[in-house]
Design an enzyme around this catalytic site. Structure first.
Site, PDB file in Angstrom:
ATOM      1  N   ASP A 293       1.199  -7.125  -6.940  1.00 34.48           N
ATOM      2  CA  ASP A 293       2.298  -7.405  -5.925  1.00 34.48           C
ATOM      3  C   ASP A 293       2.814  -6.183  -5.142  1.00 34.48           C
ATOM      4  O   ASP A 293       2.257  -4.976  -5.471  1.00 34.48           O
ATOM      5  CB  ASP A 293       3.382  -8.235  -6.436  1.00 34.48           C
TER       6      ASP A 293
ATOM      7  N   ASN B 141      10.761  -6.599   4.426  1.00 37.92           N
ATOM      8  CA  ASN B 141      11.291  -7.992   5.165  1.00 37.92           C
ATOM      9  C   ASN B 141      12.623  -7.432   5.960  1.00 37.92           C
ATOM     10  O   ASN B 141      12.873  -7.844   7.003  1.00 37.92           O
ATOM     11  CB  ASN B 141      11.174  -9.150   4.445  1.00 37.92           C
TER      12      ASN B 141
ATOM     13  N   ASP C 257       4.359  -9.784   6.747  1.00 34.50           N
ATOM     14  CA  ASP C 257       3.245 -10.646   7.155  1.00 34.50           C
ATOM     15  C   ASP C 257       2.172  -9.797   7.271  1.00 34.50           C
ATOM     16  O   ASP C 257       0.922  -9.922   6.502  1.00 34.50           O
ATOM     17  CB  ASP C 257       3.343 -11.603   8.168  1.00 34.50           C
TER      18      ASP C 257
ATOM     19  N   ASP D 106       4.700 -12.365  -2.486  1.00 35.53           N
ATOM     20  CA  ASP D 106       3.706 -11.394  -2.632  1.00 35.53           C
ATOM     21  C   ASP D 106       2.783 -10.707  -3.660  1.00 35.53           C
ATOM     22  O   ASP D 106       2.426  -9.829  -3.920  1.00 35.53           O
ATOM     23  CB  ASP D 106       4.601  -9.979  -2.148  1.00 35.53           C
TER      24      ASP D 106
END
Length: 319
Positions: free
Chosen positions: A176, A184, A193, A219
């Protein structure tokens, strides 16, 4: 569009070719059904106009062979006959012909019937394309274009069964993005993204052709490495980690951010078969331990150390 024409009469072939080529079709012609059948098996043509009465393999037999075969895509067949009796026409349609022409045929009628065949084939092509698109959407993650969770799970299951059957090594890795929530929160979801898309792209271009990679959720990504020992898996995972950390995600304001990932991998034990869900859980547990011991690293569990999963991560010991 190509049309395969079969007729033992050279005069009929010349007339048909002239009409079809005048209407923009590419014509491939044969004098009997056997030649046409041999060609179709190598290079399927999706519109066939065949005479009924021919030496060796006639039009009716050619039609039956085409319908019995497993060709990619539909083949539209127009059967040409000099006999206009209802019984013969019915026999031709029963054999699998889509349409028929009675000799001597009218040029306008021929053109119209070929146009109908082309229209049906175009509809079939659009239908197959739509199905393929829907199937891809059902199996792939819309953001990263990687396999989605359901699809990667299916591939893991298949590779696990193969590894056990052939007694070949298999490694699973869960990875991840480090501090993804902070990306974010600080830069917005567009940046998040783009980070996931960058990771997905680098994964695709830095794994072997027979590896599988999918987005597990959020993720997290799951990597399946058939034929890999723990040491080979470590090399692959380290290469992936270094490629990603050497790249940057470009943001809409022109700035960029570094991306780091953490990877936890296991070599599947073939001696004591475990359920797939438990194996994925183990890979996730190794990832968890790697995250809690510093992030931006690769941790591979040696299956000869069962005590690994009873150990407490260092960070938790200090709490």
């Amino acid at each position: 569009m190509r049309i395969l024409m079969v007729d033992d009469d050279p005069v009929s072939r010349r007339i048909l070719r002239a009409v079809l080529e005048r209407n923009g079709f590419e014509v491939i012609e044969f004098k009997d059904g056997q030649e046409a059948w041999e060609y179709l098996q190598k290079d399927p043509v999706h519109l066939v106009i065949t005479n009924w009465m021919m030496p060796r393999v006639d039009g009716l037999e050619l039609t039956r062979r085409i319908r019995a075969a497993d060709f990619p895509g539909y083949i539209y067949i127009i059967l040409v006959t000099g006999n206009d009796t209802k019984a013969e026409v019915v026999d031709g349609l029963d054999a699998g012909a889509d349409d028929y022409l009675i000799k001597p045929f009218d040029v306008k009628e021929l053109t119209a019937r070929v146009s109908i065949g082309k229209r049906i084939l175009d509809l079939e092509e659009r239908h197959q394309s739509a199905l393929a698109t829907m199937e891809r959407m059902a199996m792939h993650d819309s953001l990263t274009d990687l396999l989605n969770r359901r699809a990667i799970y299916t591939h893991v299951d298949a590779e696990l069964n193969r590894a056990r059957r052939d007694n070949q090594p298999l490694c699973l890795a869960m990875l991840d993005v480090d501090n993804f929530k902070a990306i974010n929160d600080e830069h917005g979801h567009v940046a998040g993204d783009r980070a996931l898309q960058l990771v997905a792209d680098r994964l695709i271009h830095n794994i072997r052709n027979y590896n599988w990679i999918g987005r597990w959720g959020g993720d997290e990504f799951l990597l399946v490495m058939p034929g890999c020992t723990a040491e080979i898996a470590r090399e692959i995972c380290e290469r992936i980690r270094n490629v990603i950390r050497s790249d940057r995600v470009l943001l809409p304001d022109g700035t960029s951010i570094e991306i780091h990932i953490t990877i936890g991998a296991i070599e599947v034990s073939l001696i004591e078969p475990l359920p797939l869900d438990l194996l994925v859980q183990q890979a996730d547990e190794v990832l968890y331990r790697a995250k809690h011991s510093g992030r931006d690293q690769v941790l591979v569990w040696d299956p000869t150390r069962p005590e690994f999963f009873n150990e407490v991560p260092q960070e938790e010991q200090n709490d």
